[in-house]
Motif scaffolding. Sequence first.
Motif, PDB file in Angstrom:
ATOM      1  N   THR A 147       0.866  -1.168   0.000  1.00 28.77           N
ATOM      2  CA  THR A 147       0.000   0.000   0.000  1.00 28.77           C
ATOM      3  C   THR A 147       0.910   1.226   0.000  1.00 28.77           C
ATOM      4  OG1 THR A 147      -0.168  -0.035   2.418  1.00 28.77           O
ATOM      5  CG2 THR A 147      -1.871  -1.156   1.191  1.00 28.77           C
ATOM      6  N   VAL A 148       0.716   2.114  -0.961  1.00 33.58           N
ATOM      7  CA  VAL A 148       1.663   3.194  -1.230  1.00 33.58           C
ATOM      8  C   VAL A 148       0.983   4.552  -1.068  1.00 33.58           C
ATOM      9  CG1 VAL A 148       3.223   4.180  -2.942  1.00 33.58           C
ATOM     10  CG2 VAL A 148       2.846   1.709  -2.884  1.00 33.58           C
ATOM     11  N   THR A 149       1.596   5.432  -0.281  1.00 36.62           N
ATOM     12  CA  THR A 149       1.145   6.818  -0.257  1.00 36.62           C
ATOM     13  C   THR A 149       1.773   7.540  -1.431  1.00 36.62           C
ATOM     14  OG1 THR A 149       2.911   7.332   1.303  1.00 36.62           O
ATOM     15  CG2 THR A 149       0.715   7.014   2.214  1.00 36.62           C
ATOM     16  N   ALA A 150       0.965   8.320  -2.143  1.00 40.90           N
ATOM     17  CA  ALA A 150       1.459   9.023  -3.326  1.00 40.90           C
ATOM     18  C   ALA A 150       0.707  10.337  -3.493  1.00 40.90           C
ATOM     19  CB  ALA A 150       1.291   8.155  -4.577  1.00 40.90           C
ATOM     20  N   VAL A 151       1.376  11.307  -4.082  1.00 40.43           N
ATOM     21  CA  VAL A 151       0.753  12.593  -4.382  1.00 40.43           C
ATOM     22  C   VAL A 151      -0.105  12.420  -5.623  1.00 40.43           C
ATOM     23  CG1 VAL A 151       1.151  15.007  -4.951  1.00 40.43           C
ATOM     24  CG2 VAL A 151       2.710  13.829  -3.384  1.00 40.43           C
ATOM     25  N   THR A 152      -1.405  12.668  -5.461  1.00 34.75           N
ATOM     26  CA  THR A 152      -2.337  12.490  -6.578  1.00 34.75           C
ATOM     27  C   THR A 152      -2.887  13.812  -7.091  1.00 34.75           C
ATOM     28  OG1 THR A 152      -4.098  12.094  -4.943  1.00 34.75           O
ATOM     29  CG2 THR A 152      -3.038  10.156  -5.909  1.00 34.75           C
ATOM     30  N   GLY A 153      -2.402  14.917  -6.559  1.00 36.73           N
ATOM     31  CA  GLY A 153      -2.878  16.220  -7.009  1.00 36.73           C
ATOM     32  C   GLY A 153      -2.504  17.306  -6.021  1.00 36.73           C
ATOM     33  N   VAL A 154      -3.132  18.462  -6.190  1.00 34.18           N
ATOM     34  CA  VAL A 154      -2.899  19.606  -5.303  1.00 34.18           C
ATOM     35  C   VAL A 154      -4.251  20.087  -4.784  1.00 34.18           C
ATOM     36  CG1 VAL A 154      -1.966  21.944  -5.112  1.00 34.18           C
ATOM     37  CG2 VAL A 154      -0.858  20.278  -6.617  1.00 34.18           C
ATOM     38  N   LYS A 155      -4.329  20.329  -3.485  1.00 33.47           N
ATOM     39  CA  LYS A 155      -5.568  20.808  -2.878  1.00 33.47           C
ATOM     40  C   LYS A 155      -5.767  22.298  -3.184  1.00 33.47           C
ATOM     41  CE  LYS A 155      -5.453  17.505   0.978  1.00 33.47           C
ATOM     42  NZ  LYS A 155      -5.457  17.355   2.455  1.00 33.47           N
ATOM     43  N   GLU A 156      -6.970  22.783  -2.891  1.00 36.69           N
ATOM     44  CA  GLU A 156      -7.285  24.186  -3.153  1.00 36.69           C
ATOM     45  C   GLU A 156      -6.372  25.134  -2.386  1.00 36.69           C
ATOM     46  OE1 GLU A 156     -11.381  24.902  -2.387  1.00 36.69           O
ATOM     47  OE2 GLU A 156     -12.096  23.653  -4.069  1.00 36.69           O
ATOM     48  N   ASN A 157      -5.901  24.701  -1.216  1.00 38.48           N
ATOM     49  CA  ASN A 157      -5.026  25.563  -0.423  1.00 38.48           C
ATOM     50  C   ASN A 157      -3.562  25.466  -0.847  1.00 38.48           C
ATOM     51  OD1 ASN A 157      -4.254  23.075   0.542  1.00 38.48           O
ATOM     52  ND2 ASN A 157      -4.985  23.409   2.641  1.00 38.48           N
ATOM     53  N   GLY A 158      -3.303  24.705  -1.903  1.00 37.56           N
ATOM     54  CA  GLY A 158      -1.952  24.616  -2.425  1.00 37.56           C
ATOM     55  C   GLY A 158      -1.109  23.491  -1.858  1.00 37.56           C
ATOM     56  N   THR A 159      -1.633  22.760  -0.881  1.00 37.37           N
ATOM     57  CA  THR A 159      -0.881  21.639  -0.304  1.00 37.37           C
ATOM     58  C   THR A 159      -1.085  20.374  -1.134  1.00 37.37           C
ATOM     59  OG1 THR A 159      -2.707  21.020   1.159  1.00 37.37           O
ATOM     60  CG2 THR A 159      -1.088  22.604   2.015  1.00 37.37           C
ATOM     61  N   LYS A 160      -0.232  19.398  -0.899  1.00 40.42           N
ATOM     62  CA  LYS A 160      -0.292  18.163  -1.665  1.00 40.42           C
ATOM     63  C   LYS A 160      -1.534  17.349  -1.309  1.00 40.42           C
ATOM     64  CE  LYS A 160       4.749  17.667  -1.963  1.00 40.42           C
ATOM     65  NZ  LYS A 160       5.926  16.869  -1.548  1.00 40.42           N
ATOM     66  N   GLU A 161      -2.161  16.801  -2.311  1.00 37.33           N
ATOM     67  CA  GLU A 161      -3.222  15.822  -2.109  1.00 37.33           C
ATOM     68  C   GLU A 161      -2.562  14.443  -2.104  1.00 37.33           C
ATOM     69  OE1 GLU A 161      -7.238  15.312  -4.442  1.00 37.33           O
ATOM     70  OE2 GLU A 161      -5.645  14.113  -5.391  1.00 37.33           O
ATOM     71  N   ILE A 162      -2.584  13.777  -0.932  1.00 36.60           N
ATOM     72  CA  ILE A 162      -1.933  12.477  -0.792  1.00 36.60           C
ATOM     73  C   ILE A 162      -2.996  11.391  -0.667  1.00 36.60           C
ATOM     74  CG2 ILE A 162      -0.393  11.078   0.636  1.00 36.60           C
ATOM     75  CD1 ILE A 162       1.065  13.615   1.405  1.00 36.60           C
ATOM     76  N   SER A 163      -2.877  10.393  -1.516  1.00 33.36           N
ATOM     77  CA  SER A 163      -3.814   9.273  -1.509  1.00 33.36           C
ATOM     78  C   SER A 163      -3.037   7.970  -1.357  1.00 33.36           C
ATOM     79  CB  SER A 163      -4.628   9.254  -2.816  1.00 33.36           C
ATOM     80  OG  SER A 163      -5.281  10.498  -3.032  1.00 33.36           O
ATOM     81  N   THR A 164      -3.781   6.900  -1.185  1.00 37.43           N
ATOM     82  CA  THR A 164      -3.168   5.586  -1.008  1.00 37.43           C
ATOM     83  C   THR A 164      -3.559   4.672  -2.163  1.00 37.43           C
ATOM     84  OG1 THR A 164      -3.386   5.879   1.382  1.00 37.43           O
ATOM     85  CG2 THR A 164      -2.818   3.688   0.603  1.00 37.43           C
ATOM     86  N   ILE A 165      -2.565   4.030  -2.745  1.00 35.97           N
ATOM     87  CA  ILE A 165      -2.780   3.166  -3.903  1.00 35.97           C
ATOM     88  C   ILE A 165      -2.312   1.753  -3.569  1.00 35.97           C
ATOM     89  CG2 ILE A 165      -2.347   2.845  -6.360  1.00 35.97           C
ATOM     90  CD1 ILE A 165      -3.650   5.507  -5.758  1.00 35.97           C
TER      91      ILE A 165
END
Length: 387
Positions: free
Chosen positions: A174-192
Amino acid sequence: MTDYLSSGQLPDEYQQLAKTVRDFAQTVVAPVAAEHDANHTFPYKVIDGMADMGLFGLPFPEQYGGMGGDYFALCLALEELGKVDQSVAITLEAGVSLGAMPVYRFGNEAQKEEWLPQLTSGKSLAAFGLTEPGAGSDAGGTKTTAKLDGTDWIVNGNKQFITNSGTDITRLVTVTAVTGVKENGTKEISTILVPTSTPGFTAEPAYNKVGWNASDTHPLTFQDVRVPQENLLGERGRGYANFLRILDEGRIAIAALSVGAAQGCVDESVKYAKEREAFGRPIGANQAIAFKIARMEVRAHVARTAYYDAAALMLAGKPFKKQASIAKLVASEAAMDNARDATQIFGGYGFMNEYPVARHYRDSKILEIGEGTTEVQLMLIAREAGL
């Protein structure tokens, strides 16, 4: 279990589980621990025995192949295994609380049905891909990325210090990865979810470690790893928050393992102090030795009480973050302090790797680092105190 602190007595089912695992640890694990440590080999036969006992399924429902127990049952097993071989104990801890638990906590029904029966059986292992070369305690510094390409995720990046990631029976990371950028400019981190058979996934050569030499630990490389979009684990953008929950629970498990190591050092020191003679009497007759062992026993007892307390809160559905950090901090330091004192009691023999206290001395340091360093625990405790 929740009223143990007031009653001082574990229910029969917990006592029987602890005894069963204790017997297994003494008769199966202990005799081969030194050999696997010296040769840096993964103890497949031992793991098979643990799988046959159902240890990898302890806290999971029977519908997914589990034993229908709870997290405290897992902790009791870890304590008993930790007394004789921390490498074996961490294989169980990582396989359950870091490998299978994310799927159980955050997976959809299809993901649970596909993966949990494999993982709860102990015939397959999963790993927890969080730490990176530049993102350890600062997990928000994740650089591994997962980008959507049609109906697939394309994963690229690196992970390091990943337990159970390169064995012959490892099937999933199970891998944490950056999947985008949030509205506040921080990283969107999801699990794949990344099956280890996926092209582009590589478990690099194993580390040459100070301790935990029979535990499997590798850096991982993801090069254009393509997995289906439905391999997203949990809600998109919640990967970091979900893994923090997994780490909170895991700290209780690491505390239990640490208590086992601390108690193992006590047990070995008591036995040695009764048998070893100097100046015409057992060395345990000297207060300098007896008092040192007494302090070791105190550390183990206090640490055990701390993880019992944290586990009771967790199972009762109450907030337990602070208590988990306290337990992890106290227990990991107890393990390290007891290993140092036990080595001193054994003298020159304590410096020989074939003795369990020498392995504990090398193994215990990582307990103050993994799943949140001592400094991280202090930070979390201070934050929970309102600072």
